[in-house]
Structure formats: structure tokens, C-alpha cells
Design an enzyme around this catalytic site. Structure first.
Site, PDB file in Angstrom:
ATOM      1  N   TYR A 111      -7.840  -3.803  -2.616  1.00 17.49           N
ATOM      2  CA  TYR A 111      -7.792  -2.810  -1.548  1.00 17.49           C
ATOM      3  C   TYR A 111      -9.163  -2.807  -0.871  1.00 17.49           C
ATOM      4  O   TYR A 111     -10.099  -2.154  -1.335  1.00 17.49           O
ATOM      5  CB  TYR A 111      -7.440  -1.425  -2.113  1.00 17.49           C
ATOM      6  CG  TYR A 111      -7.462  -0.318  -1.083  1.00 17.49           C
ATOM      7  CD1 TYR A 111      -6.818  -0.477   0.142  1.00 17.49           C
ATOM      8  CD2 TYR A 111      -8.128   0.872  -1.328  1.00 17.49           C
ATOM      9  CE1 TYR A 111      -6.854   0.524   1.088  1.00 17.49           C
ATOM     10  CE2 TYR A 111      -8.155   1.885  -0.387  1.00 17.49           C
ATOM     11  CZ  TYR A 111      -7.519   1.701   0.818  1.00 17.49           C
ATOM     12  OH  TYR A 111      -7.548   2.691   1.765  1.00 17.49           O
TER      13      TYR A 111
ATOM     14  N   ASN B 140       0.877  -1.165   0.000  1.00 17.89           N
ATOM     15  CA  ASN B 140       0.000   0.000   0.000  1.00 17.89           C
ATOM     16  C   ASN B 140       0.919   1.221   0.000  1.00 17.89           C
ATOM     17  O   ASN B 140       1.588   1.503   0.988  1.00 17.89           O
ATOM     18  CB  ASN B 140      -0.929  -0.002   1.230  1.00 17.89           C
ATOM     19  CG  ASN B 140      -1.813   1.234   1.259  1.00 17.89           C
ATOM     20  OD1 ASN B 140      -1.357   2.342   0.979  1.00 17.89           O
ATOM     21  ND2 ASN B 140      -3.077   1.059   1.607  1.00 17.89           N
TER      22      ASN B 140
ATOM     23  N   GLU C 117      -3.858   1.922  -2.977  1.00 22.61           N
ATOM     24  CA  GLU C 117      -3.959   3.348  -2.655  1.00 22.61           C
ATOM     25  C   GLU C 117      -3.022   4.184  -3.531  1.00 22.61           C
ATOM     26  O   GLU C 117      -2.298   5.048  -3.026  1.00 22.61           O
ATOM     27  CB  GLU C 117      -3.716   3.625  -1.164  1.00 22.61           C
ATOM     28  CG  GLU C 117      -4.962   3.423  -0.311  1.00 22.61           C
ATOM     29  CD  GLU C 117      -4.951   4.240   0.974  1.00 22.61           C
ATOM     30  OE1 GLU C 117      -4.387   3.766   1.961  1.00 22.61           O
ATOM     31  OE2 GLU C 117      -5.519   5.347   0.976  1.00 22.61           O
TER      32      GLU C 117
ATOM     33  N   ASP D  55       2.653   4.339   5.269  1.00 18.98           N
ATOM     34  CA  ASP D  55       2.457   3.732   6.590  1.00 18.98           C
ATOM     35  C   ASP D  55       2.423   2.202   6.521  1.00 18.98           C
ATOM     36  O   ASP D  55       2.368   1.538   7.560  1.00 18.98           O
ATOM     37  CB  ASP D  55       1.227   4.309   7.310  1.00 18.98           C
ATOM     38  CG  ASP D  55      -0.006   4.422   6.429  1.00 18.98           C
ATOM     39  OD1 ASP D  55       0.077   4.144   5.219  1.00 18.98           O
ATOM     40  OD2 ASP D  55      -1.067   4.798   6.962  1.00 18.98           O
ATOM     41  N   HIS D  56       2.487   1.653   5.307  1.00 19.13           N
ATOM     42  CA  HIS D  56       2.558   0.203   5.117  1.00 19.13           C
ATOM     43  C   HIS D  56       3.950  -0.215   4.631  1.00 19.13           C
ATOM     44  O   HIS D  56       4.605   0.538   3.895  1.00 19.13           O
ATOM     45  CB  HIS D  56       1.553  -0.259   4.058  1.00 19.13           C
ATOM     46  CG  HIS D  56       0.118  -0.068   4.439  1.00 19.13           C
ATOM     47  ND1 HIS D  56      -0.718  -1.103   4.774  1.00 19.13           N
ATOM     48  CD2 HIS D  56      -0.642   1.054   4.526  1.00 19.13           C
ATOM     49  CE1 HIS D  56      -1.919  -0.645   5.053  1.00 19.13           C
ATOM     50  NE2 HIS D  56      -1.904   0.667   4.900  1.00 19.13           N
TER      51      HIS D  56
ATOM     52  N   ASP E 290      -4.054  -4.954   0.476  1.00 23.83           N
ATOM     53  CA  ASP E 290      -4.363  -4.383   1.775  1.00 23.83           C
ATOM     54  C   ASP E 290      -5.791  -4.800   2.089  1.00 23.83           C
ATOM     55  O   ASP E 290      -6.735  -4.192   1.599  1.00 23.83           O
ATOM     56  CB  ASP E 290      -4.216  -2.863   1.733  1.00 23.83           C
ATOM     57  CG  ASP E 290      -4.597  -2.218   3.063  1.00 23.83           C
ATOM     58  OD1 ASP E 290      -4.927  -2.969   4.008  1.00 23.83           O
ATOM     59  OD2 ASP E 290      -4.567  -0.977   3.140  1.00 23.83           O
TER      60      ASP E 290
ATOM     61  N   ASN F 189      -7.047  -4.785   5.054  1.00 23.30           N
ATOM     62  CA  ASN F 189      -7.485  -3.929   6.166  1.00 23.30           C
ATOM     63  C   ASN F 189      -8.042  -4.714   7.342  1.00 23.30           C
ATOM     64  O   ASN F 189      -8.859  -4.188   8.115  1.00 23.30           O
ATOM     65  CB  ASN F 189      -8.483  -2.866   5.675  1.00 23.30           C
ATOM     66  CG  ASN F 189      -7.785  -1.545   5.367  1.00 23.30           C
ATOM     67  OD1 ASN F 189      -6.958  -1.083   6.143  1.00 23.30           O
ATOM     68  ND2 ASN F 189      -8.098  -0.952   4.225  1.00 23.30           N
TER      69      ASN F 189
END
Length: 262
Positions: A107, A9, A36, A252-253, A150, A152
Site C-alpha cells: 500500500y 483496497n 487499507e 472506492d477501489h 494499491d 497509488n
DNA sequence: ATGGTGGTTTAACCA
């Protein structure tokens, strides 16, 4: 043949073009699945990727939000692009390599803050998205396929820094874990990362809101690599490139890798 | 219970 695949991501492929280039140069996966991208497809900076040998891309783009793409050194042709739960979001692309392997890049919706669909529409959309994935894999069993992205959701106790503390936090609630489990079962998907690394804490995401992300280490494993049973046994060398979370202006990934001998 | 940090786009939305 052997090929290495990574999923990442990137949180804006245009802002972080240099980080993608750095990953391609230093790790050189044959296939890189991005989520993303936050970009229309025609504004993804392909020139630099192509110059490094990544001459093929399939994807779905969208202005500002979402967006998925598969960059590949190997020829890849688009075979599907689903809009589960009819959200109108660019959250899935599937491509097929010449060796017959299909790669699904997802995603999954993050789901908002409150884990209650009555007060938070986005949480309901996340569950509905997973249910639609489940139903699609139930209707047509995937074969010779890899699913990454991702998702989530951090399903296992050792996929989060504190299981008890996160039971009511979106990404680790029992209902999400149950939905993800049903989706996995419906496609008979094998969690390749955990088949390879069965024990111990494993994270792929650390919030931007913690400046000392490395020492605090309050991570979650939100990014996954799954494979169908006919090829899952060919996977090895799974790893998460934690150091990428410490790069300058990082996502952040962190990227997740697996290698397949087919 | 709250706010903490980012990206896209410029006020508000999303993560």
C-alpha cells in the site's frame, strides 16, 4: 498448478467484512491481497474467511490507518514486512506459497493533495517510499515473485480518464510515474495487467466524491499486479471487477485479478 | 479556486 490472485483496497476490512465474504464466495480467488484494512491484525474478522476455506493469513496491522493482509486458501508463510522510508506504517507484507512463489502486497502512500514536496510532506514521503522500493529491488533482484497492491499511481495515459487534466494531480504527475517506472525496472517487474490487456482505458478506482461515478467514469488505474519475468508469461485472464464498485457501501477501489499457470 | 464523499473516531486526520 493454477492459481488465481486478486488485489483489493478494501477501505476498512471490518466495515466491509460482508463485501470480502461476497467476493470470496462469488469469485473464489485462491489468494486475496487486501490494503487499507484499517485494523490491528487481531481484530480482522478471520472466522468467516476461514469458513470459506481461507485458512491462512499473513499481514501487518495498524489502528485506524493503512494495514495490509493476504488471505489464502493455499498455505502461505510470512517472509518479509518492510517499512520503507521508515514511516512506521503498515504498508507491506510478503508471503511465500509452497510452490515457491513470493507475493508482495503493497500500500504505497497516497501522497496528499499538492504534488510538491516543499509544501506537502506527504508527497515527499511517497517519492521516498518508491525510491526505497527501487533500491531494495536493485540490491536484491526478485525472482519467482508477484507484486500487487494499491500503488497509488496511474502510470499510463490510458490509465486515467483524462491524461492532460491529471498531469498536475497527485497519482499521475510525471515525477511519480518516473519513480514508479524506476521501481518497476529495478525489479524487472512485468505489468501483468497491461501485458494481458495492452489497449484501452482501464481503471480500478473511482472517487467517492462523484455520485455518478459509473456514468461519469472519471477513473484511474491505481491498483496493479506485477510479476518477475520467470513467471510473468504464465499469467492470463487479467480483469478488473468493476461491478464491485457498485455494490452497497462499496470501497472506492475495485478488485484486480490475474491467473497464473505454473 | 473550491468542494464534492467516505472511514476512524468523536475533532481531526486521512484518503
Amino acid at each position: 498448478m493454477t492459481f488465481t490472485l486478486a488485489t483489493w483496497n478494501i477501505n476498512s476490512v471490518r466495515l466491509r467484512e460482508d463485501l470480502v465474504l461476497h467476493l470470496l464466495q462469488t469469485e473464489a480467488p485462491d489468494v486475496l491481497c487486501l490494503q487499507e484494512c484499517k485494523s490491528p491484525l487481531d481484530k480482522i474478522p478471520l472466522e468467516g474467511f476461514s469458513a470459506l476455506g481461507y485458512r491462512y493469513m499473513v499481514g501487518r496491522g495498524q489502528k485506524s490507518y493503512n494495514g495490509v493482509a493476504i488471505l489464502s486458501k493455499l498455505p502461505i508463510r510470512e517472509v518479509a514486512a518492510y517499512d520503507y522510508a521508515s514511516l512506521g506504517h503498515a504498508r507491506h507484507i510478503a508471503g511465500q506459497l509452497d510452490n515457491g512463489v513470493t507475493i508482495h502486497n503493497f500500500y504505497v502512500p497516497a501522497g496528499g493533495d499538492k504534488p510538491d514536496r516543499e509544501v506537502n510532506e506527504k508527497f515527499g514521503q511517497k517519492l521516498d517510499y518508491l525510491t526505497a522500493m527501487r533500491d531494495a529491488f536493485h540490491a536484491e533482484a526478485p525472482e519467482t515473485s508477484i507484486l500487487v497492491g494499491d500503488l497509488n499511481i496511474a502510470p499510463r495515459e490510458d490509465d486515467v480518464w483524462n491524461h492532460k487534466q491529471l498531469l498536475k494531480v497527485v497519482s499521475h504527475t510525471p515525477i511519480e510515474v518516473e519513480h514508479l517506472g524506476e521501481t518497476q525496472d529495478a525489479g524487472r517487474w512485468v505489468d501483468v495487467t497491461r501485458a494481458d490487456i495492452p489497449e484501452g482505458q482501464l481503471y480500478s478506482w473511482w472517487s467517492y466524491r462523484s455520485p455518478d461515478w459509473d456514468s461519469a467514469d472519471k477513473g484511474r488505474r491505481l491498483d496493479h499486479i506485477w510479476a518477475t519475468p520467470d513467471i510473468a508469461g504464465a499469467a492470463h485472464s487479467s480483469r478488473i471487477l468493476r461491478s464491485a464498485r457498485g455494490w452497497e457501501k462499496p470501497s472506492d477501489h475495485a478488485p484486480v485479478f490475474a491467473t497464473f499457470d505454473l
